[in-house]
Design a protein around this motif. Structure first.
Motif, PDB file in Angstrom:
ATOM      1  N   GLY A 216       0.800  -1.206   0.000  1.00 39.45           N
ATOM      2  CA  GLY A 216       0.000   0.000   0.000  1.00 39.45           C
ATOM      3  C   GLY A 216       0.834   1.257   0.000  1.00 39.45           C
ATOM      4  N   MET A 217       0.219   2.341   0.490  1.00 44.42           N
ATOM      5  CA  MET A 217       0.879   3.634   0.499  1.00 44.42           C
ATOM      6  C   MET A 217       0.424   4.448   1.698  1.00 44.42           C
ATOM      7  SD  MET A 217      -1.229   5.532  -2.561  1.00 44.42           S
ATOM      8  CE  MET A 217      -0.810   7.182  -2.023  1.00 44.42           C
ATOM      9  N   ILE A 218       1.273   5.376   2.153  1.00 40.22           N
ATOM     10  CA  ILE A 218       0.978   6.255   3.274  1.00 40.22           C
ATOM     11  C   ILE A 218       1.144   7.696   2.808  1.00 40.22           C
ATOM     12  CG2 ILE A 218       1.648   6.968   5.593  1.00 40.22           C
ATOM     13  CD1 ILE A 218       2.743   4.165   6.058  1.00 40.22           C
ATOM     14  N   ASP A 219       0.106   8.506   3.065  1.00 41.48           N
ATOM     15  CA  ASP A 219       0.150   9.939   2.785  1.00 41.48           C
ATOM     16  C   ASP A 219       0.046  10.701   4.099  1.00 41.48           C
ATOM     17  OD1 ASP A 219       0.540  10.551   0.113  1.00 41.48           O
ATOM     18  OD2 ASP A 219      -1.550  10.132  -0.415  1.00 41.48           O
ATOM     19  N   GLU A 220       0.913  11.674   4.336  1.00 41.28           N
ATOM     20  CA  GLU A 220       0.822  12.537   5.504  1.00 41.28           C
ATOM     21  C   GLU A 220       0.580  13.968   5.050  1.00 41.28           C
ATOM     22  OE1 GLU A 220       3.891  12.181   8.373  1.00 41.28           O
ATOM     23  OE2 GLU A 220       3.695   9.996   8.577  1.00 41.28           O
ATOM     24  N   TYR A 221      -0.229  14.731   5.871  1.00 39.59           N
ATOM     25  CA  TYR A 221      -0.678  16.060   5.476  1.00 39.59           C
ATOM     26  C   TYR A 221      -0.363  17.076   6.573  1.00 39.59           C
ATOM     27  CZ  TYR A 221      -3.280  13.463   1.935  1.00 39.59           C
ATOM     28  OH  TYR A 221      -3.630  12.635   0.905  1.00 39.59           O
ATOM     29  N   ARG A 234       4.386   7.511   0.523  1.00 40.83           N
ATOM     30  CA  ARG A 234       5.444   6.523   0.772  1.00 40.83           C
ATOM     31  C   ARG A 234       4.842   5.138   0.572  1.00 40.83           C
ATOM     32  NH1 ARG A 234       6.861   4.049   5.517  1.00 40.83           N
ATOM     33  NH2 ARG A 234       5.635   5.535   6.722  1.00 40.83           N
ATOM     34  N   PHE A 235       5.454   4.352  -0.287  1.00 40.80           N
ATOM     35  CA  PHE A 235       4.908   3.040  -0.618  1.00 40.80           C
ATOM     36  C   PHE A 235       5.569   1.958   0.244  1.00 40.80           C
ATOM     37  CE2 PHE A 235       4.323   5.723  -4.292  1.00 40.80           C
ATOM     38  CZ  PHE A 235       3.017   5.438  -4.662  1.00 40.80           C
ATOM     39  N   PHE A 236       4.836   0.868   0.469  1.00 37.01           N
ATOM     40  CA  PHE A 236       5.375  -0.253   1.241  1.00 37.01           C
ATOM     41  C   PHE A 236       4.896  -1.568   0.641  1.00 37.01           C
ATOM     42  CE2 PHE A 236       1.499   1.188   3.318  1.00 37.01           C
ATOM     43  CZ  PHE A 236       0.767   0.021   3.476  1.00 37.01           C
ATOM     44  N   GLY A 237       5.627  -2.624   0.948  1.00 41.12           N
ATOM     45  CA  GLY A 237       5.316  -3.950   0.415  1.00 41.12           C
ATOM     46  C   GLY A 237       4.679  -4.855   1.455  1.00 41.12           C
ATOM     47  N   PRO A 238       4.798  -6.179   1.300  1.00 37.46           N
ATOM     48  CA  PRO A 238       4.185  -7.130   2.245  1.00 37.46           C
ATOM     49  C   PRO A 238       4.695  -6.916   3.669  1.00 37.46           C
ATOM     50  CG  PRO A 238       4.879  -8.256   0.250  1.00 37.46           C
ATOM     51  CD  PRO A 238       5.452  -6.871   0.170  1.00 37.46           C
ATOM     52  N   GLY A 239       3.768  -6.690   4.598  1.00 39.85           N
ATOM     53  CA  GLY A 239       4.131  -6.491   5.996  1.00 39.85           C
ATOM     54  C   GLY A 239       4.947  -5.250   6.246  1.00 39.85           C
ATOM     55  N   GLY A 240       4.880  -4.276   5.333  1.00 38.90           N
ATOM     56  CA  GLY A 240       5.769  -3.126   5.400  1.00 38.90           C
ATOM     57  C   GLY A 240       5.269  -1.958   6.225  1.00 38.90           C
ATOM     58  N   ALA A 241       4.075  -2.055   6.821  1.00 38.23           N
ATOM     59  CA  ALA A 241       3.563  -0.953   7.638  1.00 38.23           C
ATOM     60  C   ALA A 241       2.738  -1.516   8.785  1.00 38.23           C
ATOM     61  CB  ALA A 241       2.722   0.005   6.791  1.00 38.23           C
ATOM     62  N   ARG A 242       2.711  -0.755   9.870  1.00 38.24           N
ATOM     63  CA  ARG A 242       1.904  -1.134  11.041  1.00 38.24           C
ATOM     64  C   ARG A 242       1.019   0.042  11.447  1.00 38.24           C
ATOM     65  NH1 ARG A 242       3.239  -5.350  14.679  1.00 38.24           N
ATOM     66  NH2 ARG A 242       4.692  -6.852  13.734  1.00 38.24           N
ATOM     67  N   PHE A 243      -0.184  -0.305  11.908  1.00 40.64           N
ATOM     68  CA  PHE A 243      -1.104   0.718  12.399  1.00 40.64           C
ATOM     69  C   PHE A 243      -1.590   0.298  13.779  1.00 40.64           C
ATOM     70  CE2 PHE A 243      -5.593   2.148  12.776  1.00 40.64           C
ATOM     71  CZ  PHE A 243      -5.332   3.506  12.921  1.00 40.64           C
ATOM     72  N   ARG A 244      -1.245   1.096  14.796  1.00 38.13           N
ATOM     73  CA  ARG A 244      -1.640   0.768  16.171  1.00 38.13           C
ATOM     74  C   ARG A 244      -3.077   1.214  16.403  1.00 38.13           C
ATOM     75  NH1 ARG A 244       2.233   0.009  21.064  1.00 38.13           N
ATOM     76  NH2 ARG A 244       2.645  -1.624  19.538  1.00 38.13           N
ATOM     77  N   THR A 245      -3.916   0.313  16.867  1.00 32.56           N
ATOM     78  CA  THR A 245      -5.333   0.600  17.069  1.00 32.56           C
ATOM     79  C   THR A 245      -5.914  -0.310  18.136  1.00 32.56           C
ATOM     80  OG1 THR A 245      -7.509   0.659  15.987  1.00 32.56           O
ATOM     81  CG2 THR A 245      -5.954  -0.996  15.208  1.00 32.56           C
ATOM     82  N   ASP A 246      -6.988   0.143  18.768  1.00 38.45           N
ATOM     83  CA  ASP A 246      -7.681  -0.688  19.756  1.00 38.45           C
ATOM     84  C   ASP A 246      -8.747  -1.570  19.098  1.00 38.45           C
ATOM     85  OD1 ASP A 246      -9.248   1.604  19.133  1.00 38.45           O
ATOM     86  OD2 ASP A 246     -10.467   1.237  20.915  1.00 38.45           O
ATOM     87  N   ILE A 247      -8.952  -1.420  17.798  1.00 37.32           N
ATOM     88  CA  ILE A 247      -9.939  -2.224  17.087  1.00 37.32           C
ATOM     89  C   ILE A 247      -9.458  -3.665  17.002  1.00 37.32           C
ATOM     90  CG2 ILE A 247     -11.074  -2.616  14.866  1.00 37.32           C
ATOM     91  CD1 ILE A 247     -10.952   0.406  14.425  1.00 37.32           C
TER      92      ILE A 247
END
Length: 371
Positions: A216-221, A234-247
């Motif tokens: 996927g990709m990450i955009d910051e504003y 910023r693009f990332f591949g398999p397992g290339g990003a983490r999102f911390r959440t209580d969900i």
């Protein structure tokens, strides 16, 4: 209350109870075979020590309120038509009319009871079902086995981030979501968009409260200008990003079950997901909460003229009319709801068009009845 009112009301409530038990029984008989197999398979997978039959019984016990809300208008119509058919067969309608009491006055106890039953469905939907939501959710997960998939899921986590997933697979190991879009906002006013994450897939890390995202990709504003920051996306591949959440996975399953939420809960969810692609089903559900109770009276206005106009004495003919009319209304309602969920028509049109259509038909049929 007059003697005639008590008599008509007593017959109606007796028939209502009978119809309720018969329809619930038919539902259980038709549904139980496949449901038992799913529960048995899931119990074996989860290594549960409880008997599948016990789990099956508990599943239907907890689902009775949900079933009642859905079929209550049809039960009201069937009970009313059976009551009037029985009175016609026993020769009670003619003496009542001869004494100067109109058919509409005879129906007054049934209409009053239908109104109270409509209010009862509101109480069950808004107060009882949300209290049972956790249990109902557990029963649903138990009963669908490996077949469960959830689509167009929208949630809000404790930090205010909106998490949207086109597809959620709860029984994958680990549970997986696909076609993800996450929107984070700055905590301080004006709470502008801070970061947008898009990913093809994600799964929950068993060791941390993180979503592990792939491809996927990450955009910051910038908080004040709203422009994309330098170096993004910023693009990332398999397992290339983490999102911390209580969900957690169970939260997604629960939020997708809009029938388990109260009207206030739906309104909160709508505000959370404003301007989001997955909001149409929420808006349709909110509008439908105001139209579903009307179906009790609406179906009576359509169905009773078929009995009153000819004063039919055939019990099975009355039952056939009730089934056909209820089926036509439910089909139109489900079709309109589907169009609303897919955003082909406005949510208000999806909820109100069957009511307006069948309400107009009922008004015309009632006007033709000789009282």
């Amino acid at each position: 209350m007059k003697i005639l009112d008590r008599y008509v009301l007593s017959n109606f409530l007796t028939n209502y109870l009978i119809c309720f038990l018969v329809l619930i029984g038919l539902y259980v008989v038709v549904d139980s075979k496949e449901r038992f197999e799913d529960i048995r398979d899931f119990s074996a997978l989860a290594q549960s020590s409880e008997s599948p039959l016990v789990q099956l019984g508990r599943y239907y016990l907890y689902n009775v309120p949900l079933i009642f809300v859905q079929i209550a208008p049809a039960i009201t119509l069937m009970a009313a038509m059976f009551t009037m058919t029985r009175m016609a067969r026993s020769g009670e309608i003619v003496p009542i009319k001869s004494s100067g009491i109109s058919l509409f006055r005879t129906l007054a106890p049934i209409l009053a009871a239908a109104t109270w039953l409509a209010l009862a469905t509101i109480v069950v939907q808004e107060m009882l079902i949300p209290r049972l939501a956790t249990r109902l959710l557990e029963m649903q997960i138990l009963s669908v086995g490996k077949r469960a998939q959830y689509h167009a899921v929208t949630l809000l986590d404790e930090n205010g981030a909106i998490v949207y997933s086109e597809r959620f697979l709860p029984h994958n190991d680990p549970p997986q979501i696909e076609e993800i879009r996450i929107v984070e906002r700055y905590p301080d006013p004006p709470r502008t968009k801070r970061r947008v994450i898009k990913a093809d897939a994600g799964f929950w890390d068993a060791q941390a409260p993180d979503l592990v995202l792939s491809n996927g990709m990450i955009d910051e504003y910038d908080q004040w200008t709203g422009f994309r920051k330098a170096g993004h996306p910023r693009f990332f591949g398999p397992g290339g990003a983490r999102f911390r959440t209580d969900i957690r996975p169970v939260d997604i399953v629960y939020k997708d079950q809009q029938a388990l939420l109260s009207l206030r809960g739906l309104a909160d969810l709508e505000r959370e997901a404003a301007k989001h692609p997955g909001i149409a089903p929420i808006q349709v559900e909110i509008a439908s909460r105001f139209t579903r109770p009307l179906a009790h009276l609406l179906l009576l206005f359509i169905g009773l003229p078929f009995v009153l106009g000819k004063e039919t004495k055939n019990f099975f003919l009355g039952a056939g009319f009730a089934i056909l009319i209820s089926g036509a209304y439910y089909f139109a309602s489900l079709y309109a709801t589907k169009l609303g969920y897919q955003a082909h028509i406005h949510p208000l049109a999806a909820a109100w068009s069957p009511v307006i259509l069948f309400g107009s038909l009922g008004a015309g049929l009632l006007d033709m009845v000789r009282t």
